[in-house]
Design a protein around this motif. Sequence first.
Motif, short mmCIF file in Angstrom:
data_model
loop_
_atom_site.label_atom_id
_atom_site.label_comp_id
_atom_site.label_asym_id
_atom_site.label_seq_id
_atom_site.Cartn_x
_atom_site.Cartn_y
_atom_site.Cartn_z
N LEU A 1 0.81 -1.21 0.00
CA LEU A 1 0.00 0.00 0.00
C LEU A 1 0.85 1.27 0.00
N THR A 2 2.04 1.21 0.56
CA THR A 2 2.89 2.39 0.58
C THR A 2 3.89 2.44 -0.57
N LEU A 3 4.05 1.35 -1.31
CA LEU A 3 5.01 1.32 -2.41
C LEU A 3 4.42 1.70 -3.77
N TRP A 4 3.11 1.91 -3.88
CA TRP A 4 2.53 2.25 -5.17
C TRP A 4 3.10 3.53 -5.76
N PRO A 5 3.44 4.56 -4.96
CA PRO A 5 4.08 5.74 -5.56
C PRO A 5 5.46 5.45 -6.15
N VAL A 6 6.05 4.34 -5.81
CA VAL A 6 7.34 3.95 -6.39
C VAL A 6 7.13 3.00 -7.57
N ILE A 7 6.21 2.06 -7.42
CA ILE A 7 6.02 1.02 -8.43
C ILE A 7 5.47 1.58 -9.73
N LEU A 8 4.45 2.40 -9.67
CA LEU A 8 3.81 2.89 -10.90
C LEU A 8 4.73 3.77 -11.74
N PRO A 9 5.42 4.79 -11.17
CA PRO A 9 6.33 5.57 -12.03
C PRO A 9 7.49 4.73 -12.58
N GLU A 10 7.99 3.80 -11.77
CA GLU A 10 9.07 2.94 -12.25
C GLU A 10 8.58 2.07 -13.40
N MET A 11 7.37 1.56 -13.30
CA MET A 11 6.82 0.72 -14.35
C MET A 11 6.64 1.51 -15.64
N VAL A 12 6.10 2.73 -15.53
CA VAL A 12 5.88 3.55 -16.73
C VAL A 12 7.22 3.89 -17.39
N LEU A 13 8.20 4.32 -16.60
CA LEU A 13 9.50 4.67 -17.17
C LEU A 13 10.23 3.44 -17.72
N THR A 14 10.05 2.30 -17.09
CA THR A 14 10.67 1.08 -17.59
C THR A 14 10.04 0.67 -18.92
N LEU A 15 8.73 0.77 -19.03
CA LEU A 15 8.06 0.42 -20.29
C LEU A 15 8.43 1.41 -21.39
N LEU A 16 8.66 2.67 -21.04
CA LEU A 16 9.09 3.65 -22.03
C LEU A 16 10.54 3.44 -22.45
N ALA A 17 11.38 2.99 -21.53
CA ALA A 17 12.80 2.78 -21.83
C ALA A 17 13.06 1.44 -22.53
N ALA A 18 12.12 0.52 -22.45
CA ALA A 18 12.34 -0.83 -23.00
C ALA A 18 12.64 -0.83 -24.50
N PRO A 19 11.91 -0.10 -25.35
CA PRO A 19 12.26 -0.16 -26.78
C PRO A 19 13.67 0.35 -27.07
N PHE A 20 14.11 1.38 -26.36
CA PHE A 20 15.46 1.90 -26.57
C PHE A 20 16.50 0.90 -26.07
N PHE A 21 16.26 0.32 -24.91
CA PHE A 21 17.20 -0.64 -24.32
C PHE A 21 17.34 -1.87 -25.22
N PHE A 22 16.20 -2.43 -25.65
CA PHE A 22 16.26 -3.60 -26.51
C PHE A 22 16.79 -3.26 -27.89
N GLY A 23 16.52 -2.04 -28.36
CA GLY A 23 17.01 -1.61 -29.67
C GLY A 23 18.52 -1.51 -29.72
N ILE A 24 19.12 -1.04 -28.61
CA ILE A 24 20.58 -0.94 -28.55
C ILE A 24 21.21 -2.31 -28.76
N PHE A 25 20.73 -3.31 -28.05
CA PHE A 25 21.34 -4.63 -28.12
C PHE A 25 20.89 -5.41 -29.35
N GLN A 26 19.74 -5.06 -29.91
CA GLN A 26 19.29 -5.72 -31.13
C GLN A 26 20.18 -5.31 -32.30
#
Length: 157
Positions: A126-151
Amino acid sequence: MLFLIIIILLAFLLQSLVSGLLGDSLVPPDLIYLCALLLAARTPPYAGLPLAFAVGVLQDLLSAGYPGLHGVGLLFAAYGYYRLSRLVHWDEPVGRMVILGGSYLAKWIGLWLVAFWMRLEAFNPLTLWPVILPEMVLTLLAAPFFFGIFQRWKPSP
């Protein structure tokens, strides 16, 4: 083998760089999680699951955390990747988001299970949602760039 070591080292380097640039105001994307998924995508499950656990334990040891906390989290994430990639196709954008989102939630379920077992009150869902949601959004946004570099560097087989 050398490629796997380079991926892991670059992921830790990029994670520390992004964490330092964003400071305490924003939660950085979890590039170590993306590294574990990249390793899981390139290896069969019998090698990818222990490799994801080892990357998580390395993350725990380098960050002076509880040994095994991120190890189990990344193990659950890799397992979630393997299970979800059998249900939806990675090449489709919606399938990629389902796999990334589902394995990200599996990572946090693994973290919560270890935290519950160790009786860590800091890991209250209940107290970690302010950490989990922004991290999830930024991780999903960074994923194409991260995978693109190694692809581009080494295409998948």
